[in-house]
Motif scaffolding. Structure first.
Motif, PDB file in Angstrom:
ATOM      1  N   LEU A 124      86.948   8.065  17.311  1.00  0.00           N
ATOM      2  CA  LEU A 124      87.718   7.782  18.575  1.00  0.00           C
ATOM      3  C   LEU A 124      88.144   9.201  19.074  1.00  0.00           C
ATOM      4  CD1 LEU A 124      90.005   4.610  17.935  1.00  0.00           C
ATOM      5  CD2 LEU A 124      87.615   4.788  18.802  1.00  0.00           C
ATOM      6  N   HIS A 125      87.921   9.478  20.102  1.00  0.00           N
ATOM      7  CA  HIS A 125      88.376  10.690  20.943  1.00  0.00           C
ATOM      8  C   HIS A 125      89.892  10.820  20.890  1.00  0.00           C
ATOM      9  CE1 HIS A 125      84.196  11.674  22.360  1.00  0.00           C
ATOM     10  NE2 HIS A 125      84.244  10.305  22.461  1.00  0.00           N
ATOM     11  N   VAL A 126      90.308  12.202  20.600  1.00  0.00           N
ATOM     12  CA  VAL A 126      91.620  12.575  20.704  1.00  0.00           C
ATOM     13  C   VAL A 126      91.842  12.842  22.187  1.00  0.00           C
ATOM     14  CG1 VAL A 126      93.661  13.958  20.066  1.00  0.00           C
ATOM     15  CG2 VAL A 126      91.897  13.355  18.452  1.00  0.00           C
ATOM     16  N   MET A 127      92.766  12.225  23.042  1.00  0.00           N
ATOM     17  CA  MET A 127      93.089  12.409  24.431  1.00  0.00           C
ATOM     18  C   MET A 127      93.832  13.941  24.558  1.00  0.00           C
ATOM     19  SD  MET A 127      91.467  10.209  25.604  1.00  0.00           S
ATOM     20  CE  MET A 127      90.345   8.682  25.319  1.00  0.00           C
ATOM     21  N   GLY A 128      93.645  14.345  25.658  1.00  0.00           N
ATOM     22  CA  GLY A 128      94.624  15.464  25.945  1.00  0.00           C
ATOM     23  C   GLY A 128      95.585  15.247  26.666  1.00  0.00           C
ATOM     24  N   ALA A 129      96.592  16.257  27.166  1.00  0.00           N
ATOM     25  CA  ALA A 129      97.729  16.087  27.771  1.00  0.00           C
ATOM     26  C   ALA A 129      97.655  16.092  29.087  1.00  0.00           C
ATOM     27  CB  ALA A 129      98.753  17.213  27.045  1.00  0.00           C
ATOM     28  N   ASP A 130      98.472  15.164  29.926  1.00  0.00           N
ATOM     29  CA  ASP A 130      98.478  15.191  31.285  1.00  0.00           C
ATOM     30  C   ASP A 130      97.092  14.757  31.906  1.00  0.00           C
ATOM     31  OD1 ASP A 130     101.192  16.228  31.289  1.00  0.00           O
ATOM     32  OD2 ASP A 130     100.535  18.209  31.135  1.00  0.00           O
ATOM     33  N   GLY A 131      96.622  13.640  31.320  1.00  0.00           N
ATOM     34  CA  GLY A 131      95.473  12.990  31.844  1.00  0.00           C
ATOM     35  C   GLY A 131      94.394  13.831  31.689  1.00  0.00           C
ATOM     36  N   GLY A 132      94.284  14.545  30.662  1.00  0.00           N
ATOM     37  CA  GLY A 132      93.203  15.618  30.392  1.00  0.00           C
ATOM     38  C   GLY A 132      91.693  14.992  29.944  1.00  0.00           C
ATOM     39  N   GLY A 133      92.208  13.713  29.596  1.00  0.00           N
ATOM     40  CA  GLY A 133      90.802  12.934  28.924  1.00  0.00           C
ATOM     41  C   GLY A 133      90.689  13.461  27.596  1.00  0.00           C
ATOM     42  N   PRO A 134      89.453  13.102  27.074  1.00  0.00           N
ATOM     43  CA  PRO A 134      88.923  13.578  25.597  1.00  0.00           C
ATOM     44  C   PRO A 134      88.924  14.910  25.673  1.00  0.00           C
ATOM     45  CG  PRO A 134      87.565  11.592  26.467  1.00  0.00           C
ATOM     46  CD  PRO A 134      88.420  12.144  27.637  1.00  0.00           C
ATOM     47  N   ILE A 135      89.183  15.321  24.312  1.00  0.00           N
ATOM     48  CA  ILE A 135      89.357  16.884  24.032  1.00  0.00           C
ATOM     49  C   ILE A 135      88.016  17.469  23.767  1.00  0.00           C
ATOM     50  CG2 ILE A 135      90.299  18.721  22.757  1.00  0.00           C
ATOM     51  CD1 ILE A 135      92.751  17.098  22.743  1.00  0.00           C
ATOM     52  N   VAL A 136      87.169  18.399  24.438  1.00  0.00           N
ATOM     53  CA  VAL A 136      86.141  18.843  24.028  1.00  0.00           C
ATOM     54  C   VAL A 136      86.004  20.363  24.279  1.00  0.00           C
ATOM     55  CG1 VAL A 136      83.570  18.805  24.542  1.00  0.00           C
ATOM     56  CG2 VAL A 136      84.797  16.740  25.002  1.00  0.00           C
ATOM     57  N   LEU A 137      85.736  21.226  23.115  1.00  0.00           N
ATOM     58  CA  LEU A 137      85.858  22.585  22.990  1.00  0.00           C
ATOM     59  C   LEU A 137      84.467  23.047  23.820  1.00  0.00           C
ATOM     60  CD1 LEU A 137      87.162  23.313  19.586  1.00  0.00           C
ATOM     61  CD2 LEU A 137      88.310  23.022  21.729  1.00  0.00           C
ATOM     62  N   PRO A 138      84.766  24.309  24.738  1.00  0.00           N
ATOM     63  CA  PRO A 138      83.757  24.835  25.037  1.00  0.00           C
ATOM     64  C   PRO A 138      82.747  25.186  24.162  1.00  0.00           C
ATOM     65  CG  PRO A 138      85.670  25.620  25.889  1.00  0.00           C
ATOM     66  CD  PRO A 138      85.986  24.665  24.988  1.00  0.00           C
ATOM     67  N   ASP A 139      81.326  25.289  24.545  1.00  0.00           N
ATOM     68  CA  ASP A 139      80.313  25.621  23.505  1.00  0.00           C
ATOM     69  C   ASP A 139      80.526  26.987  23.267  1.00  0.00           C
ATOM     70  OD1 ASP A 139      78.959  23.110  24.032  1.00  0.00           O
ATOM     71  OD2 ASP A 139      77.809  23.999  25.885  1.00  0.00           O
ATOM     72  N   ASP A 140      81.047  28.123  23.740  1.00  0.00           N
ATOM     73  CA  ASP A 140      81.103  29.409  23.222  1.00  0.00           C
ATOM     74  C   ASP A 140      82.061  29.533  22.446  1.00  0.00           C
ATOM     75  OD1 ASP A 140      82.995  29.214  25.053  1.00  0.00           O
ATOM     76  OD2 ASP A 140      82.916  31.119  26.131  1.00  0.00           O
ATOM     77  N   ILE A 141      83.017  28.701  22.044  1.00  0.00           N
ATOM     78  CA  ILE A 141      84.243  28.650  20.832  1.00  0.00           C
ATOM     79  C   ILE A 141      83.514  28.540  19.550  1.00  0.00           C
ATOM     80  CG2 ILE A 141      86.305  27.928  20.306  1.00  0.00           C
ATOM     81  CD1 ILE A 141      86.471  29.516  22.808  1.00  0.00           C
ATOM     82  N   VAL A 142      83.992  29.853  18.753  1.00  0.00           N
ATOM     83  CA  VAL A 142      83.385  29.649  17.600  1.00  0.00           C
ATOM     84  C   VAL A 142      84.518  29.334  16.664  1.00  0.00           C
ATOM     85  CG1 VAL A 142      81.566  31.309  18.054  1.00  0.00           C
ATOM     86  CG2 VAL A 142      83.608  32.103  17.289  1.00  0.00           C
ATOM     87  N   SER A 143      85.604  29.604  16.885  1.00  0.00           N
ATOM     88  CA  SER A 143      86.930  29.271  15.989  1.00  0.00           C
ATOM     89  C   SER A 143      88.034  29.004  16.904  1.00  0.00           C
ATOM     90  CB  SER A 143      87.162  30.429  14.999  1.00  0.00           C
ATOM     91  OG  SER A 143      87.526  31.717  15.424  1.00  0.00           O
ATOM     92  N   PHE A 144      88.985  28.420  16.458  1.00  0.00           N
ATOM     93  CA  PHE A 144      90.157  28.044  17.120  1.00  0.00           C
ATOM     94  C   PHE A 144      91.442  27.736  16.352  1.00  0.00           C
ATOM     95  CE2 PHE A 144      88.168  24.082  16.053  1.00  0.00           C
ATOM     96  CZ  PHE A 144      89.134  23.210  16.033  1.00  0.00           C
ATOM     97  N   SER A 145      92.503  27.822  17.190  1.00  0.00           N
ATOM     98  CA  SER A 145      93.729  27.460  16.344  1.00  0.00           C
ATOM     99  C   SER A 145      94.409  26.519  17.457  1.00  0.00           C
ATOM    100  CB  SER A 145      94.645  28.670  15.855  1.00  0.00           C
ATOM    101  OG  SER A 145      94.851  29.368  17.157  1.00  0.00           O
ATOM    102  N   ILE A 146      95.510  25.853  16.907  1.00  0.00           N
ATOM    103  CA  ILE A 146      96.293  24.874  17.728  1.00  0.00           C
ATOM    104  C   ILE A 146      97.758  25.177  17.658  1.00  0.00           C
ATOM    105  CG2 ILE A 146      96.714  22.391  18.218  1.00  0.00           C
ATOM    106  CD1 ILE A 146      94.450  21.502  16.634  1.00  0.00           C
ATOM    107  N   ALA A 147      98.297  25.549  18.873  1.00  0.00           N
ATOM    108  CA  ALA A 147      99.737  25.852  18.865  1.00  0.00           C
ATOM    109  C   ALA A 147     100.753  24.420  18.864  1.00  0.00           C
ATOM    110  CB  ALA A 147     100.056  26.458  20.277  1.00  0.00           C
TER     111      ALA A 147
END
Length: 262
Positions: A124-147
């Motif tokens: 199941l997709h994780v929904m984004g804040a403020d009506g952002g819909g399903p969270i999908v990372l951009p293709d050019d992202i190789v690593s990330f962190s969550i604040a």
């Protein structure tokens, strides 16, 4: 005896889910039912004092089965996509056609699929804040962190730190005990949990709504206390045995009454 059996069923479910991520334990609350009045109340007068009523209780029934939404202990995993809500709120998850009516959960063991969708263990997709819909990372992202406020900060193929524009949402629920459990660590919104059953996926750590902050690399474990559950189990077992003994004793008394004619 049926009431104690229900209590044992709830306790058994709590113990079974002692290691379930984000699980919230339940409790059974009882109430007495109608009482048979043998003699009524009489008020005091000039010559005699008042007399209390004489009533015989006719048993017990369930008042409620409450879900206890206290915080569970934190388990450190150091996995970026493992999230724990430090405070109030729920994650919103669902299919792509459930943006307006997602399911709610406290289980934050999320992962990235092959299409870089942030999903839970059931896809199941994780929904984004403020009506952002399903969270999908951009293709050019190789690593990330969550604040702590849910912002996903990525590192692109050039090695630069960029804002992905994605933000993990948190839903504040007025009455969490009013949510309906549907299995899979998921809750369904009801009209008694939020006014009109409305779901607003907001930001984490928002002081205006009272949502908790997000802790990346940690999971919230079950809030079931084994010591308390075993204590309640023993009490329920002894209560069941005592009530069954009442039936046996009543049967023996009736047998003595029947034997009087002999």
């Amino acid at each position: 005896m049926r009431g104690f059996q229900t209590k044992l069923d709830v306790i058994g479910n709590n113990i079974a889910n002692v290691n379930t991520i984000g699980f919230k334990g339940s409790r059974v609350m009882f109430k007495d039912i109608l009482s048979q009045t043998v003699a009524g109340v009489s008020a005091a007068d000039a010559n005699r004092g008042g007399v209390n009523a004489q009533q015989v209780g006719l048993g017990v029934s369930m008042a409620a089965i409450d879900t206890i939404h206290t915080a569970g202990s934190a388990m450190t995993t150091n996995v970026v996509t493992d999230l724990r809500i430090n405070g109030d709120g729920f994650f919103a998850v669902g299919n792509t056609d459930q943006v307006d009516a997602p399911y709610l959960t406290r289980s934050g063991n999320f992962t990235l699929d092959a299409s870089k969708n942030l999903v839970n263990a059931e896809g199941l997709h994780v929904m984004g804040a403020d009506g952002g819909g399903p969270i999908v990372l951009p293709d050019d992202i190789v690593s990330f962190s969550i604040a702590q406020n849910g912002d996903i900060i990525g590192v692109n193929t050039s090695g630069a730190t960029v804002t992905t524009g994605q933000k993990v949402g948190v839903v504040k629920v007025v009455n969490p005990s009013g949510l309906e459990k549907i299995g899979g660590n998921l809750y369904r919104m009801t009209a008694n949990a939020n006014p009109d059953g409305a779901i607003a996926v907001g930001a984490a750590g928002d002081p205006t709504t009272g949502t908790g902050t997000l802790i990346s690399g940690q999971l919230e474990m079950s809030n079931v206390d084994l010591t308390g559950e075993f204590t309640e189990m023993i009490i329920a077992q002894r209560g069941f045995q005592a009530n069954s003994r009442i039936i046996t004793t009543s049967d023996e008394v009736l047998q003595e009454v029947v034997n009087l004619k002999h």
